[in-house]
Write a protein that holds these residues in place. Structure first.
Motif, PDB file in Angstrom:
ATOM      1  N   SER A  23      96.251  65.243 -27.419  1.00  0.00           N
ATOM      2  CA  SER A  23      95.784  65.152 -26.030  1.00  0.00           C
ATOM      3  C   SER A  23      95.104  66.433 -25.581  1.00  0.00           C
ATOM      4  CB  SER A  23      96.962  64.869 -25.095  1.00  0.00           C
ATOM      5  OG  SER A  23      97.508  63.618 -25.362  1.00  0.00           O
ATOM      6  N   ARG A  24      94.426  66.309 -24.464  1.00  0.00           N
ATOM      7  CA  ARG A  24      93.760  67.446 -23.823  1.00  0.00           C
ATOM      8  C   ARG A  24      94.173  67.467 -22.362  1.00  0.00           C
ATOM      9  NH1 ARG A  24      87.786  66.738 -26.414  1.00  0.00           N
ATOM     10  NH2 ARG A  24      88.566  66.300 -28.491  1.00  0.00           N
ATOM     11  N   LYS A  25      94.292  68.651 -21.832  1.00  0.00           N
ATOM     12  CA  LYS A  25      94.720  68.762 -20.439  1.00  0.00           C
ATOM     13  C   LYS A  25      94.029  69.942 -19.782  1.00  0.00           C
ATOM     14  CE  LYS A  25      98.857  68.355 -17.810  1.00  0.00           C
ATOM     15  NZ  LYS A  25     100.204  67.884 -17.963  1.00  0.00           N
ATOM     16  N   SER A  26      93.519  69.722 -18.579  1.00  0.00           N
ATOM     17  CA  SER A  26      92.958  70.804 -17.785  1.00  0.00           C
ATOM     18  C   SER A  26      94.064  71.353 -16.895  1.00  0.00           C
ATOM     19  CB  SER A  26      91.798  70.294 -16.928  1.00  0.00           C
ATOM     20  OG  SER A  26      91.257  71.355 -16.179  1.00  0.00           O
ATOM     21  N   VAL A  27      94.252  72.653 -16.962  1.00  0.00           N
ATOM     22  CA  VAL A  27      95.314  73.315 -16.216  1.00  0.00           C
ATOM     23  C   VAL A  27      94.680  74.269 -15.208  1.00  0.00           C
ATOM     24  CG1 VAL A  27      97.315  74.816 -16.422  1.00  0.00           C
ATOM     25  CG2 VAL A  27      96.849  73.147 -18.215  1.00  0.00           C
ATOM     26  N   PRO A  28      94.584  73.870 -13.941  1.00  0.00           N
ATOM     27  CA  PRO A  28      94.001  74.754 -12.932  1.00  0.00           C
ATOM     28  C   PRO A  28      95.026  75.770 -12.433  1.00  0.00           C
ATOM     29  CG  PRO A  28      94.541  72.648 -11.943  1.00  0.00           C
ATOM     30  CD  PRO A  28      94.903  72.551 -13.407  1.00  0.00           C
ATOM     31  N   ILE A  29      94.572  76.993 -12.201  1.00  0.00           N
ATOM     32  CA  ILE A  29      95.446  78.032 -11.638  1.00  0.00           C
ATOM     33  C   ILE A  29      94.689  78.823 -10.589  1.00  0.00           C
ATOM     34  CG2 ILE A  29      96.768  78.244 -13.785  1.00  0.00           C
ATOM     35  CD1 ILE A  29      95.363  80.989 -14.198  1.00  0.00           C
ATOM     36  N   SER A  30      95.427  79.482  -9.731  1.00  0.00           N
ATOM     37  CA  SER A  30      94.873  80.471  -8.808  1.00  0.00           C
ATOM     38  C   SER A  30      95.356  81.824  -9.293  1.00  0.00           C
ATOM     39  CB  SER A  30      95.357  80.225  -7.378  1.00  0.00           C
ATOM     40  OG  SER A  30      94.796  79.033  -6.885  1.00  0.00           O
ATOM     41  N   CYS A  31      94.417  82.731  -9.505  1.00  0.00           N
ATOM     42  CA  CYS A  31      94.752  84.047 -10.041  1.00  0.00           C
ATOM     43  C   CYS A  31      93.939  85.101  -9.303  1.00  0.00           C
ATOM     44  CB  CYS A  31      94.473  84.099 -11.544  1.00  0.00           C
ATOM     45  SG  CYS A  31      92.851  83.476 -12.035  1.00  0.00           S
ATOM     46  N   ASN A  32      94.169  86.351  -9.643  1.00  0.00           N
ATOM     47  CA  ASN A  32      93.419  87.444  -9.042  1.00  0.00           C
ATOM     48  C   ASN A  32      92.227  87.784  -9.917  1.00  0.00           C
ATOM     49  OD1 ASN A  32      95.276  87.664  -6.943  1.00  0.00           O
ATOM     50  ND2 ASN A  32      96.529  89.113  -8.064  1.00  0.00           N
ATOM     51  N   GLU A  33      91.076  87.892  -9.320  1.00  0.00           N
ATOM     52  CA  GLU A  33      89.840  88.231 -10.027  1.00  0.00           C
ATOM     53  C   GLU A  33      90.074  89.457 -10.913  1.00  0.00           C
ATOM     54  OE1 GLU A  33      86.046  87.094 -10.700  1.00  0.00           O
ATOM     55  OE2 GLU A  33      86.807  86.296  -8.823  1.00  0.00           O
ATOM     56  N   GLY A  34      89.780  89.350 -12.208  1.00  0.00           N
ATOM     57  CA  GLY A  34      89.953  90.453 -13.148  1.00  0.00           C
ATOM     58  C   GLY A  34      91.317  90.524 -13.812  1.00  0.00           C
ATOM     59  N   GLU A  35      92.243  89.699 -13.405  1.00  0.00           N
ATOM     60  CA  GLU A  35      93.598  89.680 -13.965  1.00  0.00           C
ATOM     61  C   GLU A  35      93.575  89.139 -15.395  1.00  0.00           C
ATOM     62  OE1 GLU A  35      97.845  87.912 -12.376  1.00  0.00           O
ATOM     63  OE2 GLU A  35      96.010  87.029 -11.599  1.00  0.00           O
ATOM     64  N   ARG A  36      94.415  89.691 -16.266  1.00  0.00           N
ATOM     65  CA  ARG A  36      94.527  89.184 -17.638  1.00  0.00           C
ATOM     66  C   ARG A  36      95.583  88.087 -17.683  1.00  0.00           C
ATOM     67  NH1 ARG A  36      95.209  92.762 -22.552  1.00  0.00           N
ATOM     68  NH2 ARG A  36      97.263  92.849 -21.648  1.00  0.00           N
ATOM     69  N   ILE A  37      95.173  86.909 -18.198  1.00  0.00           N
ATOM     70  CA  ILE A  37      96.059  85.759 -18.307  1.00  0.00           C
ATOM     71  C   ILE A  37      96.188  85.413 -19.795  1.00  0.00           C
ATOM     72  CG2 ILE A  37      96.478  83.374 -17.604  1.00  0.00           C
ATOM     73  CD1 ILE A  37      96.113  85.193 -15.187  1.00  0.00           C
ATOM     74  N   CYS A  38      97.429  85.297 -20.286  1.00  0.00           N
ATOM     75  CA  CYS A  38      97.675  84.962 -21.685  1.00  0.00           C
ATOM     76  C   CYS A  38      98.431  83.643 -21.755  1.00  0.00           C
ATOM     77  CB  CYS A  38      98.508  86.048 -22.364  1.00  0.00           C
ATOM     78  SG  CYS A  38      97.754  87.689 -22.293  1.00  0.00           S
ATOM     79  N   TYR A  39      98.170  82.888 -22.806  1.00  0.00           N
ATOM     80  CA  TYR A  39      98.908  81.631 -22.955  1.00  0.00           C
ATOM     81  C   TYR A  39     100.013  81.787 -23.994  1.00  0.00           C
ATOM     82  CZ  TYR A  39      96.515  80.543 -27.358  1.00  0.00           C
ATOM     83  OH  TYR A  39      96.055  80.572 -28.648  1.00  0.00           O
ATOM     84  N   GLY A  40     101.071  81.051 -23.756  1.00  0.00           N
ATOM     85  CA  GLY A  40     102.147  80.908 -24.723  1.00  0.00           C
ATOM     86  C   GLY A  40     102.363  79.416 -24.927  1.00  0.00           C
ATOM     87  N   ALA A  41     102.434  78.989 -26.171  1.00  0.00           N
ATOM     88  CA  ALA A  41     102.620  77.570 -26.465  1.00  0.00           C
ATOM     89  C   ALA A  41     103.631  77.435 -27.592  1.00  0.00           C
ATOM     90  CB  ALA A  41     101.284  76.945 -26.871  1.00  0.00           C
TER      91      ALA A  41
END
Length: 118
Positions: free
Chosen positions: A61-79
């Motif tokens: 499957s595929r999923k779009s995950v929308p988030i609100s974050c701070n411009e320039g913030e580093r976001i990492c995924y864990g799965a």
């Protein structure tokens, strides 16, 4: 006096909303098992979706995950494989694993793609 208050209020509104950004992660689960995914900020104590929840993505499957974050913030995924967090990708379920290509910069109206493979 009224003009001063209006100008001050307008400046406050623009100052507080200037750093906010909405972006999305498009996660493709190419594994044979369902995976759980969390997104972690490297710049503040924030996790998406938060509240001890995860984004669950079925096999293939595929999923779009929308988030609100701070411009320039580093976001990492864990799965990790749902039910077996020893099989993981990215920074893992506890945000404590090193990774070279699992972090992205928050940019307003952008989408990053995450491919989870066997």
């Amino acid at each position: 006096m009224t003009l001063f208050c209006t100008a001050t209020l307008a400046a406050l509104v623009f100052t507080t909303s200037a750093g906010a950004a909405d972006m999305a992660f498009f996660v493709k689960n190419q594994r044979g098992q369902a995976v759980a995914v969390e997104l972690f900020s490297r710049d503040r104590e924030t996790v998406w979706p938060g509240d001890d929840k995860v984004f669950l993505i079925d096999p293939g499957s595929r999923k779009s995950v929308p988030i609100s974050c701070n411009e320039g913030e580093r976001i990492c995924y864990g799965a990790w494989v749902n039910g077996n967090d020893a099989v993981s990708a990215g920074v893992g379920p506890d945000n404590d694993r090193p990774c070279d290509d699992c972090c992205f910069i928050c940019v307003h109206h952008s989408t990053e793609t995450v491919d989870l493979v066997e």
